[in-house]
Design a protein around this motif. Structure first.
Motif, mmCIF file in Angstrom:
data_model
loop_
_atom_site.group_PDB
_atom_site.id
_atom_site.type_symbol
_atom_site.label_atom_id
_atom_site.label_comp_id
_atom_site.label_asym_id
_atom_site.label_seq_id
_atom_site.Cartn_x
_atom_site.Cartn_y
_atom_site.Cartn_z
ATOM 1 N N UNK A 45 66.090 -41.579 93.286
ATOM 2 C CA UNK A 45 67.540 -41.436 93.075
ATOM 3 C C UNK A 45 67.874 -41.529 91.592
ATOM 4 N N UNK A 46 67.291 -42.493 90.919
ATOM 5 C CA UNK A 46 67.579 -42.661 89.489
ATOM 6 C C UNK A 46 67.089 -41.468 88.681
ATOM 7 N N UNK A 47 65.875 -40.997 88.972
ATOM 8 C CA UNK A 47 65.334 -39.862 88.224
ATOM 9 C C UNK A 47 66.166 -38.606 88.456
ATOM 10 N N UNK A 48 66.557 -38.361 89.701
ATOM 11 C CA UNK A 48 67.375 -37.183 89.999
ATOM 12 C C UNK A 48 68.768 -37.314 89.384
ATOM 13 N N UNK A 49 69.313 -38.497 89.421
ATOM 14 C CA UNK A 49 70.630 -38.702 88.815
ATOM 15 C C UNK A 49 70.603 -38.384 87.332
ATOM 16 N N UNK A 50 69.545 -38.827 86.638
ATOM 17 C CA UNK A 50 69.417 -38.529 85.220
ATOM 18 C C UNK A 50 69.305 -37.030 84.971
ATOM 19 N N UNK A 51 68.638 -36.326 85.856
ATOM 20 C CA UNK A 51 68.499 -34.882 85.694
ATOM 21 C C UNK A 51 69.821 -34.169 85.994
ATOM 22 N N UNK A 52 70.515 -34.570 87.044
ATOM 23 C CA UNK A 52 71.756 -33.887 87.437
ATOM 24 C C UNK A 52 72.856 -34.058 86.409
ATOM 25 N N UNK A 53 72.800 -35.118 85.606
ATOM 26 C CA UNK A 53 73.817 -35.267 84.559
ATOM 27 C C UNK A 53 73.683 -34.199 83.477
ATOM 28 N N UNK A 54 72.533 -33.523 83.398
ATOM 29 C CA UNK A 54 72.355 -32.462 82.404
ATOM 30 C C UNK A 54 72.961 -31.136 82.860
ATOM 31 N N UNK A 55 73.351 -31.030 84.122
ATOM 32 C CA UNK A 55 73.974 -29.801 84.634
ATOM 33 C C UNK A 55 75.453 -29.801 84.249
ATOM 34 N N UNK A 102 78.541 -49.881 89.483
ATOM 35 C CA UNK A 102 77.916 -50.967 90.237
ATOM 36 C C UNK A 102 76.840 -50.426 91.178
ATOM 37 N N UNK A 103 77.119 -49.284 91.804
ATOM 38 C CA UNK A 103 76.118 -48.669 92.686
ATOM 39 C C UNK A 103 74.871 -48.270 91.902
ATOM 40 N N UNK A 104 75.077 -47.727 90.695
ATOM 41 C CA UNK A 104 73.928 -47.351 89.869
ATOM 42 C C UNK A 104 73.128 -48.583 89.471
ATOM 43 N N UNK A 105 73.809 -49.677 89.164
ATOM 44 C CA UNK A 105 73.109 -50.907 88.818
ATOM 45 C C UNK A 105 72.312 -51.445 90.007
ATOM 46 N N UNK A 106 72.849 -51.288 91.201
ATOM 47 C CA UNK A 106 72.108 -51.719 92.393
ATOM 48 C C UNK A 106 70.844 -50.883 92.582
ATOM 49 N N UNK A 107 70.957 -49.582 92.323
ATOM 50 C CA UNK A 107 69.780 -48.719 92.433
ATOM 51 C C UNK A 107 68.723 -49.142 91.417
ATOM 52 N N UNK A 157 68.396 -52.090 90.060
ATOM 53 C CA UNK A 157 67.860 -53.402 90.443
ATOM 54 C C UNK A 157 66.840 -53.282 91.563
ATOM 55 N N UNK A 158 67.017 -52.307 92.469
ATOM 56 C CA UNK A 158 66.033 -52.090 93.515
ATOM 57 C C UNK A 158 64.712 -51.594 92.947
ATOM 58 N N UNK A 159 64.765 -50.863 91.833
ATOM 59 C CA UNK A 159 63.528 -50.433 91.178
ATOM 60 C C UNK A 159 62.747 -51.620 90.626
ATOM 61 N N UNK A 160 63.459 -52.680 90.262
ATOM 62 C CA UNK A 160 62.801 -53.853 89.687
ATOM 63 C C UNK A 160 62.271 -54.806 90.741
ATOM 64 N N UNK A 161 62.583 -54.573 92.006
ATOM 65 C CA UNK A 161 62.187 -55.494 93.075
ATOM 66 C C UNK A 161 60.784 -55.149 93.546
#
Length: 297
Positions: free
Chosen positions: A174-184, A125-130, A132-136
């Motif tokens: 936050x979204x871009x970094x989150x996508x990168x950190x999942x590769x670690x 849910x927190x990720x979805x909020x992030x 959704x903020x990109x779309x605002x």
């Protein structure tokens, strides 16, 4: 008996018709691909060449059809720097872009780390909020935000309403970094925890060194955004010329020198040059960071 040779020794056998056709097709494909690449490069480069050449022309020649300067007027750049307020715009832009980039990275990394590596209720849910903020669009909240910063905190005429919110994270970063950190791999983090590292120490000692490409990409995105931002300074700093940035001040400069196209082009070159230099020296980390963010979702 002497063996009779059908073809001279040492000469390569001629290619069969199918081989010659394949080779000819490969050459034509190579020419076509490189021709398209050269055409695309010229499409992007020629406007910058025209901009640079015009900035080095005299006042009268800039209004003509000539493409090459008759005399190279390097003094145009000095005239731009001597314009009242131009150095102030430079200073304000450096503060806005530099401080904003540092605050955005420092506040976005911990949030992205939590969304990528922690397991807690409400994470999706927190990720979805992030997202959704990109779309605002920022125009949706500009009126209440302006009333808060200008009426409640009396910070209109400054750049602080644009800098301070960056200390609370940025949805895209936050979204871009989150996508990168999942590769670690999680094994590195588990090994650090077994050695006695807490989450903060694991983040600083293990995650940050491995996330340099992603952090570089986020920093460059944020720096470019702040350097080119026109909407924000127009809303909050338009009433105070001492708080103008280069993007907003350039509009005023163009209005004051609307017939001096050589000076306008020179000012534009000076505004664009830092961004081009930053990207030129950091393009490897930038491309690597953007590429790796899509490896694992």
């Amino acid at each position: 008996m002497t063996q009779v040779l059908d073809k001279p020794v040492g000469l390569a056998a001629p290619l069969p018709p199918a081989g010659r056709t394949a080779r000819r097709r490969a050459v034509l494909e190579w020419i076509a691909v490189h021709a398209l690449a050269v055409a695309a490069a010229l499409f992007f480069v020629l406007p910058f060449v025209f901009l640079l050449l015009t900035s080095l022309m005299s006042d009268s020649q800039a209004l003509s059809r000539d493409l090459i300067p008759h005399t190279w007027e390097w003094g145009n750049y000095k005239r731009v720097f001597d314009t009242p307020g131009f150095l102030t715009w430079w200073r304000n832009t450096l503060v806005y872009a530099g401080l904003g980039t540092v605050l955005t990275v420092a506040s976005s990394v911990p949030v992205a780390y939590a969304l990528a590596k922690f397991r807690f209720r409400g994470r999706n849910l927190s990720l979805m909020l992030v997202i959704s903020m990109m779309m605002l669009p920022p125009q949706v909240v500009v009126i209440p935000m302006y009333l808060f910063w200008a009426k409640q905190l009396d910070l209109s005429g400054t750049l602080w309403p644009l800098i301070v919110p960056m200390a609370f994270g940025d949805a895209f970063s936050i979204f871009l970094l989150r996508q990168f950190l999942t590769t670690i791999p999680n094994e590195y983090l588990d090994a650090a925890r077994v050695d006695g590292c807490g989450e903060l120490r694991t983040l600083v000692r293990v995650v940050l060194p491995m996330a340099k490409p992603g952090i570089a990409a986020v920093a460059l995105f944020q720096f470019f955004y702040a350097w080119n931002d026109y909407f924000g300074p127009q809303i909050y700093a338009s009433e105070n010329p001492g708080a103008w940035t280069l993007s907003y001040g350039l509009e005023s400069f163009k209005g004051a020198h609307h017939t001096d196209w050589n000076l306008t082009m020179a000012a534009t070159v000076l505004v664009m040059a830092p961004v081009i230099l930053v990207f030129f020296f950091a393009q490897k980390a930038f491309v690597e960071g953007v590429t790796l963010t899509g490896v694992k979702g």
